[in-house]
Design a protein around this motif. Structure first.
Motif, PDB file in Angstrom:
ATOM      1  N   ARG A 126     -43.583 -25.387  46.892  1.00 17.84           N
ATOM      2  CA  ARG A 126     -42.941 -25.511  48.196  1.00 17.84           C
ATOM      3  C   ARG A 126     -43.756 -24.756  49.244  1.00 17.84           C
ATOM      4  O   ARG A 126     -44.173 -23.631  49.017  1.00 17.84           O
ATOM      5  N   VAL A 127     -44.000 -25.397  50.378  1.00 15.76           N
ATOM      6  CA  VAL A 127     -44.692 -24.768  51.507  1.00 15.76           C
ATOM      7  C   VAL A 127     -43.960 -25.127  52.793  1.00 15.76           C
ATOM      8  O   VAL A 127     -43.287 -26.157  52.877  1.00 15.76           O
ATOM      9  N   LEU A 128     -44.114 -24.267  53.771  1.00 12.22           N
ATOM     10  CA  LEU A 128     -43.648 -24.578  55.118  1.00 12.22           C
ATOM     11  C   LEU A 128     -44.875 -24.896  55.946  1.00 12.22           C
ATOM     12  O   LEU A 128     -45.911 -24.235  55.834  1.00 12.22           O
ATOM     13  N   VAL A 129     -44.781 -25.925  56.767  1.00 15.67           N
ATOM     14  CA  VAL A 129     -45.905 -26.411  57.561  1.00 15.67           C
ATOM     15  C   VAL A 129     -45.694 -26.009  59.009  1.00 15.67           C
ATOM     16  O   VAL A 129     -44.673 -26.331  59.611  1.00 15.67           O
ATOM     17  N   VAL A 130     -46.690 -25.269  59.553  1.00 16.26           N
ATOM     18  CA  VAL A 130     -46.598 -24.701  60.895  1.00 16.26           C
ATOM     19  C   VAL A 130     -47.800 -25.148  61.717  1.00 16.26           C
ATOM     20  O   VAL A 130     -48.933 -25.133  61.230  1.00 16.26           O
ATOM     21  N   GLU A 131     -47.570 -25.549  62.959  1.00 16.93           N
ATOM     22  CA  GLU A 131     -48.653 -25.925  63.879  1.00 16.93           C
ATOM     23  C   GLU A 131     -49.487 -24.699  64.242  1.00 16.93           C
ATOM     24  O   GLU A 131     -48.941 -23.648  64.553  1.00 16.93           O
ATOM     25  N   GLY A 132     -50.817 -24.837  64.200  1.00 20.43           N
ATOM     26  CA  GLY A 132     -51.714 -23.815  64.718  1.00 20.43           C
ATOM     27  C   GLY A 132     -51.822 -22.545  63.899  1.00 20.43           C
ATOM     28  O   GLY A 132     -52.310 -21.537  64.405  1.00 20.43           O
ATOM     29  N   LEU A 133     -51.414 -22.558  62.658  1.00 20.97           N
ATOM     30  CA  LEU A 133     -51.532 -21.368  61.799  1.00 20.97           C
ATOM     31  C   LEU A 133     -53.015 -21.113  61.523  1.00 20.97           C
ATOM     32  O   LEU A 133     -53.721 -22.018  61.088  1.00 20.97           O
ATOM     33  N   PRO A 134     -53.530 -19.900  61.776  1.00 23.64           N
ATOM     34  CA  PRO A 134     -54.966 -19.653  61.626  1.00 23.64           C
ATOM     35  C   PRO A 134     -55.476 -19.698  60.187  1.00 23.64           C
ATOM     36  O   PRO A 134     -56.632 -20.003  59.956  1.00 23.64           O
ATOM     37  N   ARG A 135     -54.622 -19.391  59.210  1.00 25.01           N
ATOM     38  CA  ARG A 135     -55.030 -19.436  57.802  1.00 25.01           C
ATOM     39  C   ARG A 135     -53.800 -19.624  56.935  1.00 25.01           C
ATOM     40  O   ARG A 135     -52.705 -19.219  57.322  1.00 25.01           O
ATOM     41  N   PRO A 136     -53.967 -20.251  55.764  1.00 28.32           N
ATOM     42  CA  PRO A 136     -52.826 -20.409  54.858  1.00 28.32           C
ATOM     43  C   PRO A 136     -52.329 -19.044  54.388  1.00 28.32           C
ATOM     44  O   PRO A 136     -53.122 -18.125  54.152  1.00 28.32           O
ATOM     45  N   ILE A 137     -51.022 -18.898  54.248  1.00 28.32           N
ATOM     46  CA  ILE A 137     -50.413 -17.626  53.860  1.00 28.32           C
ATOM     47  C   ILE A 137     -49.621 -17.814  52.575  1.00 28.32           C
ATOM     48  O   ILE A 137     -48.781 -18.709  52.487  1.00 28.32           O
ATOM     49  N   LEU A 138     -49.905 -16.971  51.586  1.00 30.62           N
ATOM     50  CA  LEU A 138     -49.156 -16.961  50.328  1.00 30.62           C
ATOM     51  C   LEU A 138     -48.073 -15.905  50.456  1.00 30.62           C
ATOM     52  O   LEU A 138     -48.357 -14.719  50.546  1.00 30.62           O
ATOM     53  N   GLY A 139     -46.825 -16.352  50.522  1.00 28.40           N
ATOM     54  CA  GLY A 139     -45.704 -15.453  50.765  1.00 28.40           C
ATOM     55  C   GLY A 139     -44.980 -15.040  49.498  1.00 28.40           C
ATOM     56  O   GLY A 139     -45.344 -15.408  48.381  1.00 28.40           O
ATOM     57  N   MET A 140     -43.905 -14.282  49.692  1.00 27.58           N
ATOM     58  CA  MET A 140     -43.142 -13.719  48.581  1.00 27.58           C
ATOM     59  C   MET A 140     -42.433 -14.774  47.737  1.00 27.58           C
ATOM     60  O   MET A 140     -42.096 -14.503  46.594  1.00 27.58           O
ATOM     61  N   ASP A 141     -42.235 -15.988  48.264  1.00 31.38           N
ATOM     62  CA  ASP A 141     -41.632 -17.036  47.444  1.00 31.38           C
ATOM     63  C   ASP A 141     -42.506 -17.342  46.234  1.00 31.38           C
ATOM     64  O   ASP A 141     -42.004 -17.662  45.156  1.00 31.38           O
TER      65      ASP A 141
END
Length: 155
Positions: A126-141
């Motif tokens: 599962r990922v959330l898709v965000v406009e203009g994010l400078p780099r992919p982020i691996l979160g606590m999920d």
């Protein structure tokens, strides 16, 4: 401890949403460091490397493409940019509002079919898709599935 090269062993324990760092500041013999989870999904290590910016990244193969996710223990969710989502073939199946330091934003919700990091493979991540994010982020999920991270010199 003035630089990352002086860390020989550190453990990052992810407990109840709080990140605790324990370090042994013995000088390292190798200039390049690598972090791995000591116990994780299937008891396999999750490879984590230092980027040239001094941040920790997880290099993965996502749907056949090399992607480096920034490790962010302050992020609740794993996030990718809409351009990367298109390149990976991620189809959004919903949306949500996220509260960030900069305010509230809209994010699409989707899944990456296969994500492999070294010997670990995650399916339908599962990922959330965000406009203009400078780099992919691996979160606590995703990070929360692991018992912790141990930083050791690459040998």
């Amino acid at each position: 401890m003035s630089d990352l090269g002086s860390i020989l062993t550190a453990t990052l324990a992810l407990t109840g949403g709080t990140a605790l760092l324990f370090a042994d500041a013995t000088p390292a013999s190798a200039p390049s460091e690598r972090a791995e989870t000591t116990r994780g999904i299937g008891s396999r290590p999750l490879p984590v490397v230092f980027g040239v910016d001094g941040r920790l990244y997880v290099p993965v193969i996502a749907n056949g493409r090399m992607v480096r996710f920034l490790v962010d223990t302050g992020a609740s969710h794993t996030l990718i940019d809409s351009r990367l989502a298109r390149e990976l073939g991620v189809v959004t199946d919903g949306s949500t509002r996220l509260q960030t330091v900069g305010g509230e934003i809209e994010a699409g919700s989707g899944r990456i079919g296969t994500v492999s990091a070294d010997a670990i493979t995650m399916r339908d991540m599962r990922v959330l898709v965000v406009e203009g994010l400078p780099r992919p982020i691996l979160g606590m999920d995703v990070l929360g599935r692991f018992d912790g991270l141990a930083i050791e010199p690459r040998g």
